[in-house]
Design a protein around this motif. Sequence first.
Motif, PDB file in Angstrom:
ATOM      1  N   VAL A   1       0.788  -1.165   0.140  1.00  0.00           N
ATOM      2  CA  VAL A   1       0.095   0.137  -0.035  1.00  0.00           C
ATOM      3  C   VAL A   1       0.807   1.121   0.077  1.00  0.00           C
ATOM      4  CG1 VAL A   1      -1.615   1.282   1.504  1.00  0.00           C
ATOM      5  CG2 VAL A   1      -1.831  -1.204   1.052  1.00  0.00           C
ATOM      6  N   ASP A   2       0.413   2.091  -0.961  1.00  0.00           N
ATOM      7  CA  ASP A   2       1.427   3.412  -0.804  1.00  0.00           C
ATOM      8  C   ASP A   2       0.427   4.461  -1.248  1.00  0.00           C
ATOM      9  OD1 ASP A   2       3.656   5.054  -0.601  1.00  0.00           O
ATOM     10  OD2 ASP A   2       4.515   4.212  -2.290  1.00  0.00           O
ATOM     11  N   MET A   3       0.283   5.539  -0.501  1.00  0.00           N
ATOM     12  CA  MET A   3      -0.387   6.671  -0.603  1.00  0.00           C
ATOM     13  C   MET A   3      -0.017   7.677   0.214  1.00  0.00           C
ATOM     14  SD  MET A   3      -3.832   5.924   1.567  1.00  0.00           S
ATOM     15  CE  MET A   3      -3.984   4.281   0.965  1.00  0.00           C
ATOM     16  N   SER A   4      -0.514   8.937  -0.046  1.00  0.00           N
ATOM     17  CA  SER A   4       0.045  10.340   0.653  1.00  0.00           C
ATOM     18  C   SER A   4      -0.743  10.044   2.281  1.00  0.00           C
ATOM     19  CB  SER A   4      -0.433  11.384   0.046  1.00  0.00           C
ATOM     20  OG  SER A   4      -1.990  11.496  -0.038  1.00  0.00           O
ATOM     21  N   GLU A   5       0.051  10.893   2.995  1.00  0.00           N
ATOM     22  CA  GLU A   5      -0.347  10.941   4.556  1.00  0.00           C
ATOM     23  C   GLU A   5      -1.946  11.351   4.372  1.00  0.00           C
ATOM     24  OE1 GLU A   5       1.894  12.402   7.549  1.00  0.00           O
ATOM     25  OE2 GLU A   5       0.273  12.418   9.000  1.00  0.00           O
ATOM     26  N   ARG A   6      -2.039  12.403   3.722  1.00  0.00           N
ATOM     27  CA  ARG A   6      -3.421  13.185   3.534  1.00  0.00           C
ATOM     28  C   ARG A   6      -4.502  12.003   3.114  1.00  0.00           C
ATOM     29  NH1 ARG A   6      -1.695  17.204   1.008  1.00  0.00           N
ATOM     30  NH2 ARG A   6      -1.881  18.679   2.806  1.00  0.00           N
ATOM     31  N   MET A   7      -4.436  11.277   2.168  1.00  0.00           N
ATOM     32  CA  MET A   7      -5.233  10.355   1.654  1.00  0.00           C
ATOM     33  C   MET A   7      -5.577   9.282   2.593  1.00  0.00           C
ATOM     34  SD  MET A   7      -6.839   8.917  -1.208  1.00  0.00           S
ATOM     35  CE  MET A   7      -6.257   8.832  -2.705  1.00  0.00           C
ATOM     36  N   PHE A   8      -4.246   8.818   3.243  1.00  0.00           N
ATOM     37  CA  PHE A   8      -4.440   8.059   4.304  1.00  0.00           C
ATOM     38  C   PHE A   8      -5.454   8.479   5.582  1.00  0.00           C
ATOM     39  CE2 PHE A   8      -2.291   6.032   8.109  1.00  0.00           C
ATOM     40  CZ  PHE A   8      -2.506   4.592   7.819  1.00  0.00           C
ATOM     41  N   ARG A   9      -5.058   9.622   5.976  1.00  0.00           N
ATOM     42  CA  ARG A   9      -5.933  10.291   7.184  1.00  0.00           C
ATOM     43  C   ARG A   9      -7.333  10.578   6.748  1.00  0.00           C
ATOM     44  NH1 ARG A   9      -3.451  11.784  11.859  1.00  0.00           N
ATOM     45  NH2 ARG A   9      -1.142  11.730  11.901  1.00  0.00           N
ATOM     46  N   GLU A  10      -7.394  11.086   5.606  1.00  0.00           N
ATOM     47  CA  GLU A  10      -8.583  11.555   5.159  1.00  0.00           C
ATOM     48  C   GLU A  10      -9.692  10.536   4.866  1.00  0.00           C
ATOM     49  OE1 GLU A  10      -7.898  15.957   3.590  1.00  0.00           O
ATOM     50  OE2 GLU A  10      -9.270  15.111   2.229  1.00  0.00           O
TER      51      GLU A  10
ATOM     52  N   PHE B   1      -1.794  -6.603   7.347  1.00  0.00           N
ATOM     53  CA  PHE B   1      -0.704  -7.513   6.802  1.00  0.00           C
ATOM     54  C   PHE B   1       0.078  -6.310   6.228  1.00  0.00           C
ATOM     55  CE2 PHE B   1      -3.608 -11.296   6.401  1.00  0.00           C
ATOM     56  CZ  PHE B   1      -2.808 -12.052   7.129  1.00  0.00           C
ATOM     57  N   ASN B   2      -0.401  -5.233   5.445  1.00  0.00           N
ATOM     58  CA  ASN B   2       0.317  -4.407   4.504  1.00  0.00           C
ATOM     59  C   ASN B   2       1.166  -3.447   5.167  1.00  0.00           C
ATOM     60  OD1 ASN B   2      -2.437  -3.394   5.031  1.00  0.00           O
ATOM     61  ND2 ASN B   2      -1.188  -1.384   4.856  1.00  0.00           N
ATOM     62  N   GLU B   3       2.048  -2.852   4.335  1.00  0.00           N
ATOM     63  CA  GLU B   3       2.860  -1.893   4.836  1.00  0.00           C
ATOM     64  C   GLU B   3       2.207  -0.326   4.646  1.00  0.00           C
ATOM     65  OE1 GLU B   3       6.544  -2.569   1.981  1.00  0.00           O
ATOM     66  OE2 GLU B   3       6.044  -0.207   1.394  1.00  0.00           O
ATOM     67  N   ILE B   4       2.619   0.618   5.565  1.00  0.00           N
ATOM     68  CA  ILE B   4       2.408   1.916   5.245  1.00  0.00           C
ATOM     69  C   ILE B   4       3.435   2.636   5.233  1.00  0.00           C
ATOM     70  CG2 ILE B   4       1.145   3.916   6.340  1.00  0.00           C
ATOM     71  CD1 ILE B   4      -0.093   1.071   7.704  1.00  0.00           C
ATOM     72  N   ASP B   5       3.677   3.448   4.052  1.00  0.00           N
ATOM     73  CA  ASP B   5       5.100   4.033   3.727  1.00  0.00           C
ATOM     74  C   ASP B   5       6.271   3.279   4.201  1.00  0.00           C
ATOM     75  OD1 ASP B   5       6.291   6.644   2.955  1.00  0.00           O
ATOM     76  OD2 ASP B   5       6.066   7.720   4.942  1.00  0.00           O
ATOM     77  N   GLY B   6       6.359   2.212   3.742  1.00  0.00           N
ATOM     78  CA  GLY B   6       7.491   1.340   3.997  1.00  0.00           C
ATOM     79  C   GLY B   6       7.568   0.747   5.191  1.00  0.00           C
TER      80      GLY B   6
ATOM     81  N   ALA C   1       2.396  -2.584   8.881  1.00  0.00           N
ATOM     82  CA  ALA C   1       1.382  -2.220  10.239  1.00  0.00           C
ATOM     83  C   ALA C   1       1.819  -2.838  11.325  1.00  0.00           C
ATOM     84  CB  ALA C   1       0.115  -2.550   9.822  1.00  0.00           C
ATOM     85  N   THR C   2       2.275  -4.279  11.429  1.00  0.00           N
ATOM     86  CA  THR C   2       2.611  -5.027  12.527  1.00  0.00           C
ATOM     87  C   THR C   2       3.881  -4.357  13.335  1.00  0.00           C
ATOM     88  OG1 THR C   2       1.892  -6.946  11.242  1.00  0.00           O
ATOM     89  CG2 THR C   2       2.805  -7.428  13.208  1.00  0.00           C
ATOM     90  N   GLY C   3       4.752  -3.512  12.479  1.00  0.00           N
ATOM     91  CA  GLY C   3       5.935  -2.841  13.067  1.00  0.00           C
ATOM     92  C   GLY C   3       5.992  -1.779  13.070  1.00  0.00           C
ATOM     93  N   ASN C   4       4.757  -1.022  13.075  1.00  0.00           N
ATOM     94  CA  ASN C   4       4.677   0.401  12.862  1.00  0.00           C
ATOM     95  C   ASN C   4       4.296   1.260  14.116  1.00  0.00           C
ATOM     96  OD1 ASN C   4       4.054   2.922  11.615  1.00  0.00           O
ATOM     97  ND2 ASN C   4       3.700   2.129   9.484  1.00  0.00           N
ATOM     98  N   SER C   5       5.074   1.797  14.591  1.00  0.00           N
ATOM     99  CA  SER C   5       5.028   2.483  15.944  1.00  0.00           C
ATOM    100  C   SER C   5       4.092   3.815  15.845  1.00  0.00           C
ATOM    101  CB  SER C   5       6.116   2.574  16.773  1.00  0.00           C
ATOM    102  OG  SER C   5       6.938   3.864  15.858  1.00  0.00           O
TER     103      SER C   5
END
Length: 759
Positions: free
Chosen positions: A243-252, A273-278, A281-285
């Motif tokens: 998954v790869d998107m802008s933070e704006r899109m992610f939040r909005e 399961f997916n990543e967010i900006d690299g 999620a499972t390791g995304n503080s």
Amino acid sequence: MSKTIEKSGNRAFRKWGSILVFSGLIPLLFAFGPWPDTPTGPEPGDDISRKVDSVLALMTLEEKIGQMTLYTTDWGSTGPTIRPGYTDDIRSGRCGVLFNSHTAAFTRELQRVAMEESRLKIPLLFGFDVIHGYKTMFPIPLGEAASWDMKAIERSAEVAAAEAAAAGLQWTFAPMVDITRDPRWGRVMEGPGEDTYLAAQMARAFVKGFQGESFENADRVLACVKHFAAYGAPIGGRDYNTVDMSERMFREVYLPPYQAGVEAGAWTVMASFNEIDGVPATGNSWLLMDILRGEWNFPGFVVTDYTGINELVEHGIVANRKEAGELAVLAGVDMDMQSAAYQEYLKKSVEEGKVPEARIDEAVRRILRTKFMLGLFDDPYKYSDVAREQRVLLSAEHQEASRDVARKSIVLLRNEGVLPLAKSIKSLAVIGPLADDQANLIGAWSGAGEGRHCVSLLTGIRNKLGTGTDILYAKGCAIEGGDQSGFSEALDAAQKADAVILAIGEHKDMTGEATSQVQIRLRGQQEELARQLVATGKPVAVVLMNGRPLVIPWLAENSPALLECWWLGTQAGNAIADVLFGDYNPSGKLPITFPRHEGQIPIYYSHKNTGRPFNPESKWTTKYTDIPNSPQFPFGYGLSYTSFRYGKPQVDKTVFRKGQAVKVSVTVENTGHRAGEEVVQLYVRDLAGSVTRPVKELKGFQKIALKPGERREVQFTLTENDLAFYTRNMQWAAEPGTFDLMVGGSSDDVQAVRVTMIE
Ligand code: BGC
């Protein structure tokens, strides 16, 4: 049943495979997350906290890690288990939470092992995927979304919870509130569709329905908002993809439904399961600590998705499973589903000083608190009551609720005067691979649901018409494959009948997890069968049963009547018959766009205008040269057996100050001859912002019932928050300027009124 066992088996193979492959010791490449500044957690000093602490004080480090370990078992029968030693893990305190075990008797026996054979006698917590029903199945969530009826959805979750709780469960891995704008993604059927506002409403309704008012209620279950976050936006619609998107899109667009679920009180959240900006999620503080706990004050516990921790290695963010466990626990994951990484390595990580024991204590406190809140320490068997289970499952009241939601979820896509059919019809042909089907109609992710309890369409029609009508059934063809040998029987039945019902669509396992497709069309000979039946000139009503938007241009333009029936659950046949014969006037609206062609995907109503919006007079505007931009059926679309006329929308002020609310009202009139329900939709557009804004965003809806000739004024109140967005500086704010407020019965059929906000 066999599907899950098989699924589990594959995963077992993967898990042990990963252990062999990734057992090297590689230095820790990441810094500690923001722990221990977590702003939430058990409140020191409250009654439960004291109890939690008294248990914690008795626990060894291994037993603590056991509480953070979730394993699947078999299905409560004699089937194989994913982890043969799980009962030993319960005895030794190395596993404190189980899933997939269900039935009162089976959970009772496992609970007995914990209570009688383990050192500390900490009760087990039992989870399960109760997605759209436990035994009484409701429509798939995408179908429920089409009802736009939050009371009905809440009721469906309440019934699902009552049945699940009676079968020994305290926790469901639902609701899934992943927005998706890509129907190639197989899990589209499990979610709320493409719209943020509708999805957030659904998240609230589901959480309220599952959890009720009090955790001590033994007929409700804990909700789990999933898959946090943005799991519905994999590139290319391919499940598990990046998954790869802008933070704006992610939040909005993507975050608000999860937030709504958390605000409604969901006690658990599942990392996706997916990543967010690299960063997976499972390791995304940032996701699990800064946003979930810091911004949203989430007090409950975070669980991974299935083997999510092990997959951190495959993602390429850590070198081995030990590091994976460290990354996950420090990022805020409290419970490890099925990776066994915590169980195998976390003790060592603590001993090496890589993970502070206080972080383990924090996670364990949350889990013990959960067990106290549920009353399991007082009565570990309160959910595992065989007599209650027998009384509750599939009760008449639950069937009524299921039928009610099912008929509300049906969307009438086209009707050239064919529907409703008269109950006095002399002869009727009921045709198609799904006409006499039960197993598929309960849909994918169907809990403990069984096809044999499902009312097929043929049975539903027979129930409705009794013996007065000659009903001719023919299968015609299968869902897949090239065989047309059943066509002649089907055509013959059609020729003899006064009208034809044709049930076609997807097999239930064509959507759900790991079922992405590049072509989302009817398979096999189904469309050809439809063409030949329509060519007979008989009135043909096509009943679609499927888990995703389909590309169906021919049917959309040529079928005399077309009903989207998704997979409606246990009462499917009765609910569809209610609609076919006019006992219920269809009121559903699409929660997701139906494309004309897969090449248009992603296609959604809430797109941006671009600098060159489409203009048929000019070549140099945004478009495809071989197909229109418009969808086959837009978001919010759905017909009725009656007609509604909308007046011009009115506002209480055309100029208003920032902070003031604006009232929008519209008069809706039933101009037909039948009572009906209409979903009145409110959209907004900010004409000029510090960043570009979508051409339309849903900000309100009301489902109203009108008798023939009745008119009603519908009112919406728009607040500053409804006009806010993430501005150029990433502040959530409304900006003064001009807005179009649009009201109508579909995203592509609205009337606008223009208003201006001043400072
Ligand atoms: C799915 C989750 C589900 C879990 C447990 C995973 O594969 O992604 O949605 O809750 O399995 O069955």
